[in-house]
Design a protein around this motif. Structure first.
Motif, PDB file in Angstrom:
ATOM      1  N   ILE A  35       0.855  -1.195   0.000  1.00  0.00           N
ATOM      2  CA  ILE A  35       0.000   0.000   0.000  1.00  0.00           C
ATOM      3  C   ILE A  35       0.889   1.241   0.000  1.00  0.00           C
ATOM      4  O   ILE A  35       0.660   2.187  -0.749  1.00  0.00           O
ATOM      5  CB  ILE A  35      -0.943   0.007   1.223  1.00  0.00           C
ATOM      6  N   ILE A  58      -2.501  -0.723  -5.932  1.00  0.00           N
ATOM      7  CA  ILE A  58      -3.933  -0.836  -5.665  1.00  0.00           C
ATOM      8  C   ILE A  58      -4.238  -2.286  -5.281  1.00  0.00           C
ATOM      9  O   ILE A  58      -3.392  -3.176  -5.439  1.00  0.00           O
ATOM     10  CB  ILE A  58      -4.779  -0.372  -6.877  1.00  0.00           C
ATOM     11  N   ASN A  59      -5.457  -2.523  -4.801  1.00  0.00           N
ATOM     12  CA  ASN A  59      -5.833  -3.854  -4.298  1.00  0.00           C
ATOM     13  C   ASN A  59      -5.560  -4.967  -5.299  1.00  0.00           C
ATOM     14  O   ASN A  59      -5.023  -6.016  -4.938  1.00  0.00           O
ATOM     15  CB  ASN A  59      -7.306  -3.878  -3.892  1.00  0.00           C
ATOM     16  N   ILE A  73      -1.886  -5.684  -5.538  1.00  0.00           N
ATOM     17  CA  ILE A  73      -1.425  -6.363  -4.327  1.00  0.00           C
ATOM     18  C   ILE A  73      -1.792  -7.836  -4.376  1.00  0.00           C
ATOM     19  O   ILE A  73      -0.973  -8.713  -4.064  1.00  0.00           O
ATOM     20  CB  ILE A  73      -2.008  -5.689  -3.058  1.00  0.00           C
ATOM     21  N   ARG A 119      -6.691  -5.199   4.360  1.00  0.00           N
ATOM     22  CA  ARG A 119      -6.730  -3.730   4.471  1.00  0.00           C
ATOM     23  C   ARG A 119      -7.688  -3.299   5.573  1.00  0.00           C
ATOM     24  O   ARG A 119      -7.392  -2.391   6.349  1.00  0.00           O
ATOM     25  CB  ARG A 119      -7.158  -3.098   3.151  1.00  0.00           C
ATOM     26  N   VAL A 122      -4.461   6.347   2.870  1.00  0.00           N
ATOM     27  CA  VAL A 122      -3.241   5.738   2.326  1.00  0.00           C
ATOM     28  C   VAL A 122      -2.022   6.524   2.792  1.00  0.00           C
ATOM     29  O   VAL A 122      -0.994   5.936   3.147  1.00  0.00           O
ATOM     30  CB  VAL A 122      -3.314   5.664   0.776  1.00  0.00           C
ATOM     31  N   THR A 175       1.017   5.054   4.927  1.00  0.00           N
ATOM     32  CA  THR A 175       2.385   5.172   4.413  1.00  0.00           C
ATOM     33  C   THR A 175       3.304   5.760   5.483  1.00  0.00           C
ATOM     34  O   THR A 175       4.407   5.247   5.712  1.00  0.00           O
ATOM     35  CB  THR A 175       2.402   6.051   3.141  1.00  0.00           C
TER      36      THR A 175
END
Length: 190
Positions: A136, A141-142, A145, A160, A172, A176
């Motif tokens: 992430i 993006i999902n 991943i 998530r 996000v 991060t």
């Protein structure tokens, strides 16, 4: 309170001068040095200090240095609110009135470590949740991943959800910052 050597690292001259003045009043005999930035501090002998008072920005940028020294590190926060800092970091709100700030500062120099203010501990992330968190932070993006970890999209969404619930961080950018500050990823790999 002898043999205390304290480093204050902040680009804000008034913050450095004000904190130094307060600490000198509280801790007679302590050696207190101010540094405008981390490189100036690094040119000194960083490990000789018993405490580091640093800005949150300095912590984010140089957390590979401060993370293993978090018992000696105090993050100067600009007000209260939700934080994305790792659990058990020492913090001080520098927007407090002088008397309250003085009381908070004294906690860092008491013989009882339980007096130190710390952020509440969050639940531990699983190894897979840490992998998802790192991806992430890298901006995936999902779907990306899921492909990278060879798991289903539903599983990524579930991870998530668990991460945001455990950490209390929804954005996000917040995730991060959390990943960087916990040493899961270095800022130059984002």
């Amino acid at each position: 309170m002898e043999n205390l050597e304290i480093a204050i690292i902040d680009a804000n001259t008034l913050t450095c001068m004000g904190l130094k003045n307060l600490l000198e009043k509280l801790l007679s005999g302590a050696i207190i040095r101010t540094f405008p930035d981390f490189p100036a501090f690094a040119d000194d002998t960083p490990d000789m200090y018993t405490h580091y008072f640093i800005s949150s920005q300095t912590y984010i940028l140089y957390n590979p240095f401060f993370l293993p020294r978090k018992e000696k590190t105090v993050i100067m926060m600009h007000g209260a609110g939700t934080h994305t800092f790792p659990a058990s970091n020492h913090i001080v709100n520098i927007f407090l009135p002088e008397q309250k700030l003085t009381e908070e500062l004294m906690k860092f120099f008491s013989d009882n470590p339980e007096n130190m203010e710390r952020l509440p501990a969050e639940e531990d992330l699983s190894a897979r949740e840490i992998e998802v968190l790192i991806l992430i932070a890298k901006g995936l993006i999902n779907k990306e991943i899921a492909e990278k970890l060879n798991i289903s999209l539903t599983t990524v969404i579930s991870h998530r959800k668990n991460i945001t619930e455990k950490l209390g961080i929804k954005s996000v950018s917040g995730l991060t910052i959390y990943a960087v500050m916990n040493g899961y990823i270095s800022p130059d790999r984002i």
